[in-house]
Design a protein around this motif. Structure first.
Motif, PDB file in Angstrom:
ATOM      1  N   LEU A 171       7.768 -37.924 -23.343  1.00  0.00           N
ATOM      2  CA  LEU A 171       7.750 -36.322 -22.808  1.00  0.00           C
ATOM      3  C   LEU A 171       7.842 -36.083 -21.247  1.00  0.00           C
ATOM      4  O   LEU A 171       8.704 -34.668 -20.730  1.00  0.00           O
ATOM      5  N   ALA A 172       7.368 -36.594 -20.055  1.00  0.00           N
ATOM      6  CA  ALA A 172       7.697 -36.254 -18.425  1.00  0.00           C
ATOM      7  C   ALA A 172       8.446 -36.947 -18.534  1.00  0.00           C
ATOM      8  O   ALA A 172       8.921 -35.948 -17.640  1.00  0.00           O
ATOM      9  N   ASP A 173       9.198 -38.092 -18.429  1.00  0.00           N
ATOM     10  CA  ASP A 173      10.518 -38.166 -18.627  1.00  0.00           C
ATOM     11  C   ASP A 173      11.701 -37.409 -18.920  1.00  0.00           C
ATOM     12  O   ASP A 173      12.524 -36.837 -18.221  1.00  0.00           O
ATOM     13  N   GLY A 174      11.467 -36.383 -20.043  1.00  0.00           N
ATOM     14  CA  GLY A 174      12.058 -35.513 -20.450  1.00  0.00           C
ATOM     15  C   GLY A 174      11.873 -33.967 -19.628  1.00  0.00           C
ATOM     16  O   GLY A 174      13.401 -34.132 -19.531  1.00  0.00           O
ATOM     17  N   TRP A 175      10.757 -33.906 -19.125  1.00  0.00           N
ATOM     18  CA  TRP A 175      10.901 -32.331 -18.254  1.00  0.00           C
ATOM     19  C   TRP A 175      11.978 -32.883 -17.146  1.00  0.00           C
ATOM     20  O   TRP A 175      12.043 -32.289 -16.766  1.00  0.00           O
ATOM     21  N   ILE A 176      11.597 -33.463 -16.133  1.00  0.00           N
ATOM     22  CA  ILE A 176      12.041 -34.159 -14.960  1.00  0.00           C
ATOM     23  C   ILE A 176      13.391 -34.051 -15.211  1.00  0.00           C
ATOM     24  O   ILE A 176      14.270 -33.614 -13.994  1.00  0.00           O
ATOM     25  N   ALA A 221      -2.179 -40.533   0.533  1.00  0.00           N
ATOM     26  CA  ALA A 221      -0.586 -41.207   0.013  1.00  0.00           C
ATOM     27  C   ALA A 221      -1.021 -42.499  -0.688  1.00  0.00           C
ATOM     28  O   ALA A 221      -2.192 -43.049  -1.092  1.00  0.00           O
ATOM     29  N   VAL A 222       0.022 -43.091  -1.987  1.00  0.00           N
ATOM     30  CA  VAL A 222      -0.294 -43.828  -2.884  1.00  0.00           C
ATOM     31  C   VAL A 222       0.510 -44.847  -2.656  1.00  0.00           C
ATOM     32  O   VAL A 222       1.550 -44.353  -2.221  1.00  0.00           O
ATOM     33  N   GLY A 223       0.503 -45.801  -3.357  1.00  0.00           N
ATOM     34  CA  GLY A 223       1.509 -46.807  -3.054  1.00  0.00           C
ATOM     35  C   GLY A 223       2.543 -47.325  -3.779  1.00  0.00           C
ATOM     36  O   GLY A 223       2.977 -45.663  -4.427  1.00  0.00           O
ATOM     37  N   ALA A 224       3.654 -47.709  -3.910  1.00  0.00           N
ATOM     38  CA  ALA A 224       4.805 -47.299  -4.178  1.00  0.00           C
ATOM     39  C   ALA A 224       4.784 -47.791  -5.757  1.00  0.00           C
ATOM     40  O   ALA A 224       5.838 -47.225  -6.448  1.00  0.00           O
ATOM     41  N   ALA A 225       3.436 -48.284  -5.925  1.00  0.00           N
ATOM     42  CA  ALA A 225       3.418 -48.142  -8.057  1.00  0.00           C
ATOM     43  C   ALA A 225       3.186 -47.077  -8.500  1.00  0.00           C
ATOM     44  O   ALA A 225       3.391 -46.590  -9.733  1.00  0.00           O
ATOM     45  N   GLY A 226       3.222 -46.299  -7.918  1.00  0.00           N
ATOM     46  CA  GLY A 226       3.171 -44.571  -9.076  1.00  0.00           C
ATOM     47  C   GLY A 226       1.552 -44.090  -8.050  1.00  0.00           C
ATOM     48  O   GLY A 226       0.976 -44.492  -7.562  1.00  0.00           O
ATOM     49  N   LEU A 227       1.621 -42.587  -8.872  1.00  0.00           N
ATOM     50  CA  LEU A 227       0.229 -41.612  -9.276  1.00  0.00           C
ATOM     51  C   LEU A 227      -0.738 -41.943  -9.013  1.00  0.00           C
ATOM     52  O   LEU A 227      -1.919 -43.013  -9.035  1.00  0.00           O
ATOM     53  N   ALA A 228      -0.555 -42.103 -10.474  1.00  0.00           N
ATOM     54  CA  ALA A 228      -2.074 -42.617 -11.186  1.00  0.00           C
ATOM     55  C   ALA A 228      -1.677 -44.232 -11.619  1.00  0.00           C
ATOM     56  O   ALA A 228      -3.141 -44.550 -11.210  1.00  0.00           O
ATOM     57  N   VAL A 229      -0.867 -44.425 -11.612  1.00  0.00           N
ATOM     58  CA  VAL A 229      -0.690 -46.658 -11.645  1.00  0.00           C
ATOM     59  C   VAL A 229      -1.489 -46.826 -10.538  1.00  0.00           C
ATOM     60  O   VAL A 229      -2.225 -47.491 -10.213  1.00  0.00           O
ATOM     61  N   GLY A 230      -0.867 -45.904  -9.223  1.00  0.00           N
ATOM     62  CA  GLY A 230      -1.487 -46.247  -7.823  1.00  0.00           C
ATOM     63  C   GLY A 230      -3.068 -46.238  -8.485  1.00  0.00           C
ATOM     64  O   GLY A 230      -3.952 -46.920  -7.260  1.00  0.00           O
ATOM     65  N   VAL A 231      -3.662 -44.998  -7.971  1.00  0.00           N
ATOM     66  CA  VAL A 231      -4.572 -45.075  -8.642  1.00  0.00           C
ATOM     67  C   VAL A 231      -6.204 -45.850  -8.355  1.00  0.00           C
ATOM     68  O   VAL A 231      -7.056 -46.811  -8.497  1.00  0.00           O
ATOM     69  N   VAL A 232      -5.110 -45.955  -9.967  1.00  0.00           N
ATOM     70  CA  VAL A 232      -6.088 -47.132 -11.007  1.00  0.00           C
ATOM     71  C   VAL A 232      -5.509 -48.559  -9.563  1.00  0.00           C
ATOM     72  O   VAL A 232      -6.825 -49.628 -10.322  1.00  0.00           O
ATOM     73  N   THR A 235       6.606 -37.313  -5.721  1.00  0.00           N
ATOM     74  CA  THR A 235       7.730 -37.604  -4.736  1.00  0.00           C
ATOM     75  C   THR A 235       8.184 -38.748  -5.829  1.00  0.00           C
ATOM     76  O   THR A 235       7.340 -39.033  -6.682  1.00  0.00           O
ATOM     77  N   PRO A 236      10.132 -38.162  -5.738  1.00  0.00           N
ATOM     78  CA  PRO A 236      10.202 -38.964  -6.929  1.00  0.00           C
ATOM     79  C   PRO A 236      10.656 -40.931  -6.706  1.00  0.00           C
ATOM     80  O   PRO A 236      11.070 -41.289  -5.599  1.00  0.00           O
ATOM     81  N   PRO A 237      10.359 -41.260  -7.473  1.00  0.00           N
ATOM     82  CA  PRO A 237      11.480 -42.673  -7.890  1.00  0.00           C
ATOM     83  C   PRO A 237      12.580 -42.965  -6.848  1.00  0.00           C
ATOM     84  O   PRO A 237      13.258 -41.876  -7.239  1.00  0.00           O
ATOM     85  N   ARG A 247       3.176 -43.782 -14.035  1.00  0.00           N
ATOM     86  CA  ARG A 247       3.876 -44.826 -14.901  1.00  0.00           C
ATOM     87  C   ARG A 247       5.722 -44.769 -14.821  1.00  0.00           C
ATOM     88  O   ARG A 247       6.556 -45.818 -14.824  1.00  0.00           O
ATOM     89  N   LEU A 248       6.306 -42.869 -14.358  1.00  0.00           N
ATOM     90  CA  LEU A 248       7.291 -43.196 -13.657  1.00  0.00           C
ATOM     91  C   LEU A 248       7.530 -43.467 -12.450  1.00  0.00           C
ATOM     92  O   LEU A 248       8.814 -43.061 -12.189  1.00  0.00           O
ATOM     93  N   GLY A 249       6.899 -43.892 -12.006  1.00  0.00           N
ATOM     94  CA  GLY A 249       6.844 -44.510 -10.511  1.00  0.00           C
ATOM     95  C   GLY A 249       6.828 -43.025  -9.310  1.00  0.00           C
ATOM     96  O   GLY A 249       7.174 -43.372  -8.613  1.00  0.00           O
ATOM     97  N   PHE A 250       6.473 -41.926  -9.442  1.00  0.00           N
ATOM     98  CA  PHE A 250       6.217 -41.214  -9.382  1.00  0.00           C
ATOM     99  C   PHE A 250       4.920 -41.158  -8.327  1.00  0.00           C
ATOM    100  O   PHE A 250       3.879 -42.489  -8.356  1.00  0.00           O
TER     101      PHE A 250
END
Length: 322
Positions: free
Chosen positions: A248-253, A286-297, A187-189, A156-159
């Motif tokens: 939470l993940a955004d704070g980690w990054i 590889a996943v699309g620009a939609a991000g990690l898990a979002v791209g998978v779904v 890979t980062p957004p 969701r953060l775009g990774f």
């Protein structure tokens, strides 16, 4: 994929073994069930024991600096599931089993899409004092709920997902139990691309919770070289639906980008252990620009897997690690 093989130590006419795992992926710390099917040979044989061995394809860095990497098969758990009976000539015998996977068992898939991690279940028979590794089957492991929630948050953060591999060694300052650890490279957004080249995510689960280890390859500025930042966080298995994982993940990054270690959770690599690595096993998903898990779904586009799973099963180059 199921293999049947004649017991080489017994020659022509010996019994064969066929291990069938329950369909679908299991999860770290969960039960792995199935049956070991034996077909009697031309004579009677005493089955001393039937052992299941969990194995993984693992990378080792020869010099600790990313060069000279080699690959080997590492056994990371063993279970005796039967034995102490006579298998009569020409008869069939089935041994059901249910064993518990280690909590640190690597994830091989996310939402049904493979990550390039290769695990297997090897069946060993001890027959009349002779041993033979008679069967080897692929093992599919999906994420724990907390692991999936964290991966979804990064999506969701775009990774984006780059690759995943298994690295031989230990991460200092953690409670790691297995002789290797999994790295999931992201890979980062655009929001973080100016500060981070990529991040590497490692899960170290236990019955009571999970350590989340993050390492970032930080970009250098006009007058400074880039460097690595590493930090560690602890999360619980329960209450995951009440946690705002994206925040939470955004704070980690943000902490990684600013190179601010989490209080009391910073972990460096003692004993010469090295945490960073390049893409493992010659694979990249590889996943699309939609991000990690979002791209998978949304329909993840899988790149060609260079190292076929079958090649791993055909080899038997275990390095002797337990």
């Amino acid at each position: 994929m199921v293999f049947k093989r004649l017991l080489g130590s017994l020659g022509v006419g010996g019994p064969t073994v066929d291990t069938v795992l329950a369909p679908g992926a299991t999860a770290p710390g969960s039960a792995l069930s199935g049956r070991v099917r034996l077909q009697g040979g031309s004579g009677d044989y005493d089955i001393d024991h039937i052992t299941l061995e969990l194995v993984a394809r693992v990378e080792t860095e020869a010099d600790g600096h990313g060069a000279g990497e080699s690959q080997g098969v590492v056994a990371f758990d063993r279970f005796v599931v039967g034995g102490g009976f006579r298998l009569a000539a020409g008869t069939e015998h089935s041994v059901p089993f249910s064993v518990t996977l280690p909590w640190e068992t690597p994830i091989t898939e996310l939402h049904g899409q493979g990550l390039g991690i290769v695990l297997g279940v090897r069946t060993e028979l001890a027959v009349a004092g002779a041993r033979d590794k008679g069967d080897l089957d692929p093992l599919a492991v999906g994420p724990l709920p907390a692991q999936e929630a964290i991966l979804e948050a990064f999506g969701r953060l775009g990774f984006g997902f780059k690759s995943a591999d298994l690295e031989h060694g230990r991460i200092g300052g953690t409670g790691q139990q297995l002789p290797f650890y999994q790295e999931i490279e992201l890979t980062p957004p655009p929001r973080y691309a100016h500060a981070l080249d990529e991040i590497e995510l490692t899960f170290l689960a236990t019955p009571g919770g999970m350590e989340v280890v993050l390492e970032a390859d930080r970009r250098g500025g006009p007058f400074a070289e880039g460097h690595d930042a590493l930090t560690r966080f602890t999360v619980a298995h329960d209450g995951i639906h009440h946690q705002d994982w994206t925040t939470l993940a955004d704070g980690w990054i943000a902490q990684l980008a600013e190179h601010r270690p989490a209080l009391h959770h910073y972990a460096d690599h003692g004993g010469g252990d090295h945490h960073r690595s390049g893409p493992g096993l010659g694979t990249a998903v590889a996943v699309g620009a939609a991000g990690l898990a979002v791209g998978v779904v949304g329909g993840m586009v899988a790149a060609e897997v260079v190292d076929e799973v079958g090649d791993f099963f055909e080899g038997d180059d275990e390095d002797g690690e337990d």
